[in-house]
Write a protein that holds these residues in place. Structure first.
Motif, PDB file in Angstrom:
ATOM      1  N   ILE A  12      18.242  18.172  50.717  1.00 13.15           N
ATOM      2  CA  ILE A  12      17.611  17.770  52.405  1.00 13.15           C
ATOM      3  C   ILE A  12      16.644  18.332  52.410  1.00 13.15           C
ATOM      4  N   LEU A  13      16.516  19.565  51.654  1.00 13.51           N
ATOM      5  CA  LEU A  13      15.062  20.336  51.774  1.00 13.51           C
ATOM      6  C   LEU A  13      13.878  19.796  51.637  1.00 13.51           C
ATOM      7  N   GLN A  14      14.190  19.023  50.510  1.00 12.24           N
ATOM      8  CA  GLN A  14      13.550  18.094  49.372  1.00 12.24           C
ATOM      9  C   GLN A  14      12.947  16.530  49.760  1.00 12.24           C
ATOM     10  N   ILE A  15      13.507  16.624  51.045  1.00  9.51           N
ATOM     11  CA  ILE A  15      13.686  15.110  51.746  1.00  9.51           C
ATOM     12  C   ILE A  15      12.221  15.838  53.001  1.00  9.51           C
ATOM     13  N   ILE A  16      12.840  16.941  53.546  1.00 12.68           N
ATOM     14  CA  ILE A  16      12.126  17.678  55.136  1.00 12.68           C
ATOM     15  C   ILE A  16      10.967  17.644  54.549  1.00 12.68           C
ATOM     16  N   ILE A  17      10.740  18.272  53.430  1.00 14.94           N
ATOM     17  CA  ILE A  17       9.260  18.625  52.944  1.00 14.94           C
ATOM     18  C   ILE A  17       8.636  17.740  52.426  1.00 14.94           C
ATOM     19  N   THR A  21       5.343  16.767  54.738  1.00 13.04           N
ATOM     20  CA  THR A  21       3.762  17.125  53.863  1.00 13.04           C
ATOM     21  C   THR A  21       3.085  15.212  54.451  1.00 13.04           C
ATOM     22  N   ARG A  22       4.295  14.155  54.042  1.00 14.74           N
ATOM     23  CA  ARG A  22       3.732  12.704  54.440  1.00 14.74           C
ATOM     24  C   ARG A  22       2.873  12.314  55.903  1.00 14.74           C
ATOM     25  N   THR A  23       3.775  12.832  57.033  1.00 14.44           N
ATOM     26  CA  THR A  23       3.488  11.907  58.344  1.00 14.44           C
ATOM     27  C   THR A  23       3.142  13.841  59.300  1.00 14.44           C
ATOM     28  N   GLY A  24       3.336  15.306  58.987  1.00 20.67           N
ATOM     29  CA  GLY A  24       3.744  16.267  59.433  1.00 20.67           C
ATOM     30  C   GLY A  24       3.923  15.700  60.790  1.00 20.67           C
ATOM     31  N   MET A  25       4.807  15.605  60.894  1.00 24.31           N
ATOM     32  CA  MET A  25       6.128  14.881  62.165  1.00 24.31           C
ATOM     33  C   MET A  25       7.444  15.149  61.665  1.00 24.31           C
ATOM     34  N   PRO A  26       8.362  16.715  62.750  1.00 23.63           N
ATOM     35  CA  PRO A  26       9.173  16.683  62.492  1.00 23.63           C
ATOM     36  C   PRO A  26      10.496  15.909  61.639  1.00 23.63           C
ATOM     37  N   VAL A  27      10.991  16.141  61.031  1.00 26.95           N
ATOM     38  CA  VAL A  27      12.465  15.490  60.219  1.00 26.95           C
ATOM     39  C   VAL A  27      13.769  15.430  61.275  1.00 26.95           C
ATOM     40  N   GLY A  28      14.574  14.546  61.809  1.00 20.80           N
ATOM     41  CA  GLY A  28      15.587  14.314  62.004  1.00 20.80           C
ATOM     42  C   GLY A  28      16.588  13.696  61.241  1.00 20.80           C
ATOM     43  N   SER A  29      17.988  14.738  61.736  1.00 20.37           N
ATOM     44  CA  SER A  29      19.466  14.201  61.383  1.00 20.37           C
ATOM     45  C   SER A  29      19.567  12.439  60.723  1.00 20.37           C
ATOM     46  N   LYS A  30      18.762  11.486  61.757  1.00 20.07           N
ATOM     47  CA  LYS A  30      19.220  10.221  61.531  1.00 20.07           C
ATOM     48  C   LYS A  30      18.388   9.787  60.107  1.00 20.07           C
ATOM     49  N   ALA A  31      17.438  10.554  60.079  1.00 17.59           N
ATOM     50  CA  ALA A  31      15.905   9.889  59.696  1.00 17.59           C
ATOM     51  C   ALA A  31      16.654  10.054  58.154  1.00 17.59           C
ATOM     52  N   THR A  61      11.345  22.629  66.253  1.00 21.61           N
ATOM     53  CA  THR A  61      10.052  23.170  66.498  1.00 21.61           C
ATOM     54  C   THR A  61       9.690  22.961  68.715  1.00 21.61           C
ATOM     55  N   HIS A  62       9.323  23.432  69.410  1.00 19.45           N
ATOM     56  CA  HIS A  62       8.931  23.509  70.406  1.00 19.45           C
ATOM     57  C   HIS A  62       8.903  21.567  70.952  1.00 19.45           C
ATOM     58  N   PHE A  63       8.641  20.853  70.361  1.00 14.89           N
ATOM     59  CA  PHE A  63       8.590  19.108  70.905  1.00 14.89           C
ATOM     60  C   PHE A  63       9.194  18.618  70.304  1.00 14.89           C
ATOM     61  N   SER A  64       9.964  18.693  69.314  1.00 14.98           N
ATOM     62  CA  SER A  64      11.566  17.769  68.860  1.00 14.98           C
ATOM     63  C   SER A  64      12.508  18.195  68.975  1.00 14.98           C
ATOM     64  N   SER A  65      13.821  17.457  68.068  1.00 18.46           N
ATOM     65  CA  SER A  65      15.322  17.880  67.720  1.00 18.46           C
ATOM     66  C   SER A  65      15.241  18.163  66.906  1.00 18.46           C
ATOM     67  N   GLY A  66      14.488  17.225  65.986  1.00 16.43           N
ATOM     68  CA  GLY A  66      14.085  17.541  64.256  1.00 16.43           C
ATOM     69  C   GLY A  66      13.138  18.810  63.675  1.00 16.43           C
ATOM     70  N   ARG A  67      13.490  19.267  62.111  1.00 13.96           N
ATOM     71  CA  ARG A  67      13.195  20.670  61.673  1.00 13.96           C
ATOM     72  C   ARG A  67      11.718  20.055  60.855  1.00 13.96           C
ATOM     73  N   VAL A  68      11.778  21.406  60.476  1.00 15.08           N
ATOM     74  CA  VAL A  68      10.063  21.921  59.479  1.00 15.08           C
ATOM     75  C   VAL A  68      10.404  22.721  58.938  1.00 15.08           C
ATOM     76  N   ARG A 318       1.272  22.537  54.370  1.00 14.42           N
ATOM     77  CA  ARG A 318       2.149  21.215  53.976  1.00 14.42           C
ATOM     78  C   ARG A 318       1.937  20.800  53.362  1.00 14.42           C
ATOM     79  N   MET A 319       1.269  20.634  52.513  1.00 16.39           N
ATOM     80  CA  MET A 319       0.190  19.882  51.324  1.00 16.39           C
ATOM     81  C   MET A 319       1.295  19.691  50.231  1.00 16.39           C
ATOM     82  N   PRO A 320       1.234  18.683  48.895  1.00 19.12           N
ATOM     83  CA  PRO A 320       1.979  18.227  48.707  1.00 19.12           C
ATOM     84  C   PRO A 320       2.386  19.117  47.360  1.00 19.12           C
ATOM     85  N   TYR A 321       2.858  20.002  47.438  1.00 20.10           N
ATOM     86  CA  TYR A 321       2.342  20.866  46.146  1.00 20.10           C
ATOM     87  C   TYR A 321       2.938  20.198  44.564  1.00 20.10           C
ATOM     88  N   SER A 322       4.054  19.353  44.863  1.00 21.45           N
ATOM     89  CA  SER A 322       4.276  18.691  43.605  1.00 21.45           C
ATOM     90  C   SER A 322       2.795  17.774  42.511  1.00 21.45           C
TER      91      SER A 322
END
Length: 348
Positions: A12-17, A21-31, A61-68, A318-322
Motif C-alpha cells: 500500500i505504501l509503495q502504491i501511494i508513493i 509521484t505520478r499525479t501529485g494528487m492524494p491517493v484514496g482507499s478505493k483507488a 491533506t487538508h483538501f482531500s480524504s486521500g493520503r500522501v 515526490r520524485m520517482p526514486y527508483s
C-alpha cells in the motif's frame, strides 16, 4: 524505533508513493483497492492506511480524504522497498553518445555529465570535479604575454584541472617572464598544492626578488589561482527544471534556493560526499528550510589515485526514486570509466 510493516502495508505504501509521484494528487482507499495485485476490500485498505498513518508514514491533506507520503514514508520506502530501475535503451544511448565526444579537460567531461544527468532526470543536476587532496600536484605553469600590459597565467594540476587568469604586469620584459616560468617549473612542479602554497610564502619570493623588484603582485595572483585549482569545482545544469514543481505562489522561493545551490562552499556542505554508495536525503534531513520540499540523490565516483567526485540530482520530494537512483548509479559508472580512460590516455 524500528518500524514493522506487513507485506500488504508495504504494498500500500509503495502504491501511494508511486501514484502520488505520478499525479501529485492524494491517493484514496478505493483507488488503492483497485490497483492492489490481489483482491482486497476498501475497508481492509482503510485499516492498513490508518496503521500507516499512525506510524507516521502517510498523512492526510487538508483538501482531500486521500493520503500522501510523509518524509518518514519516503525514508522507509527508500531504505527498505525501492529497487533501482535499469536504464532504458534511449538513456544508455544518450550517455554513450555524450561521452564519446572529444574532451580536452576534466572540467569538460564533468560539465557534460551534469547536462546528461539533468536531461535524463528532468531535474537540477550538480556534478563535482574529482576531489583535490594531498595527492594533487602542480603539473605545469605558463605565462603568455598578451600585449605590453597584460599577461595570462596558466596553471595545470596533475589531475587535469586548468586555471587561467589575465592580469597586468607592468615593466616586465619577456626575459623576466621566462625567468619566472623557469623558477616556478623547476622549484614547484610535481609538488602537492599545499606545499606549493607554503613555498610561496618564503622560498619563492626570495628567489624572485633577484630578477623582479616587486614580485608581490604576481605571487598573490599565483596563490589565488592555486587555491582555485585546489577547490572541488561544481557544475550545474537544469536549474529551470525546478520551476515545474513549485506552485505559483512559491516561485519567489526559488531565487534564494538558486543562490544557495549556486555557491560552491555552501553546496559542498549540503551535498554529502562521505559515502561511496548512492545516497538519498529527503526534506528536513537536508537541514535547510529552503530544501524542505526537495530531495537530493548523490552518487560518488571513485578514480582511485586520482581522487573521487560526486554527482547529484536535486528534485521534489515526490520524485520517482527508483528511476532517479538507477540513473545516478549508471551515470556514475560511465563517468568513472570515461575519466579513468582520460587519465590513462594522458599518461601515454
Amino acid at each position: 524505533m524500528i518500524l514493522v510493516l506487513t507485506d500488504r502495508q508495504k504494498n500500500i505504501l509503495q502504491i501511494i508513493i508511486r501514484d502520488y509521484t505520478r499525479t501529485g494528487m492524494p491517493v484514496g482507499s478505493k483507488a488503492l483497492a483497485s490497483e492492489f495485485p490481489t483482491h482486497v476490500s476498501s475497508a481492509t485498505v482503510r485499516n492498513d492506511m490508518a496503521a500507516l498513518e499512525s506510524k507516521g508514514l502517510i498523512t492526510k491533506t487538508h483538501f482531500s480524504s486521500g493520503r500522501v507520503p510523509s518524509i518518514e514514508g519516503y525514508r522507509y520506502y527508500v531504505d527498505n522497498l525501492v529497487e533501482p530501475d535499469p536504464l532504458d535503451d534511449s538513456a544508455e544511448d544518450l550517455i554513450k553518445s555524450s561521452f564519446n565526444s572529444e574532451f580536452n579537460r576534466i572540467d569538460e567531461i564533468v560539465q557534460e555529465s551534469a547536462k546528461v544527468l539533468s536531461d535524463l532526470t528532468n531535474y537540477m543536476a550538480l556534478t563535482f570535479n574529482p576531489e583535490s587532496g594531498d595527492d594533487v600536484t602542480l603539473g605545469g605553469f605558463r605565462l603568455v604575454k598578451l600585449d605590453d600590459r597584460q599577461v595570462m597565467a596558466i596553471i595545470v594540476t596533475n589531475n587535469g584541472h586548468v586555471v587561467n587568469k589575465i592580469f597586468r604586469l607592468a615593466n616586465v620584459s619577456s626575459e623576466q617572464l621566462e625567468t619566472i616560468v623557469n623558477i616556478i617549473n623547476s622549484e614547484l612542479v610535481g609538488k602537492p598544492l599545499r606545499q606549493v602554497l607554503e613555498k610561496l610564502k618564503f622560498d619563492i619570493p626570495m628567489l624572485m626578488t633577484k630578477y623582479i623588484q616587486t614580485p608581490e603582485g604576481f605571487l598573490k595572483i599565483f596563490g589565488e589561482m592555486l587555491n582555485e585549482a585546489g577547490k572541488d569545482k561544481v557544475h550545474v545544469d537544469g536549474e529551470l527544471n525546478l520551476l515545474r514543481f513549485v506552485e505559483r505562489q512559491d516561485v519567489d522561493r526559488l531565487k534564494p534556493l538558486y543562490n544557495l545551490l549556486g555557491t560552491e562552499d555552501t553546496v559542498q556542505k549540503i551535498i554529502n560526499t562521505k559515502s561511496n554508495d548512492v545516497q538519498v536525503r529527503i526534506g528536513g534531513e537536508l537541514r535547510n528550510d529552503l530544501l524542505k520540499d526537495y530531495s537530493i540523490i548523490t552518487g560518488t565516483y571513485d578514480l582511485k589515485e586520482y581522487g573521487h567526485g560526486v554527482i547529484a540530482v536535486v528534485g521534489p520530494t515526490r520524485m520517482p526514486y527508483s528511476k532517479v537512483i538507477g540513473i545516478v548509479g549508471a551515470l556514475r559508472e560511465e563517468l568513472t570509466k570515461k575519466l579513468l580512460g582520460y587519465y590513462d590516455d594522458d599518461q601515454d
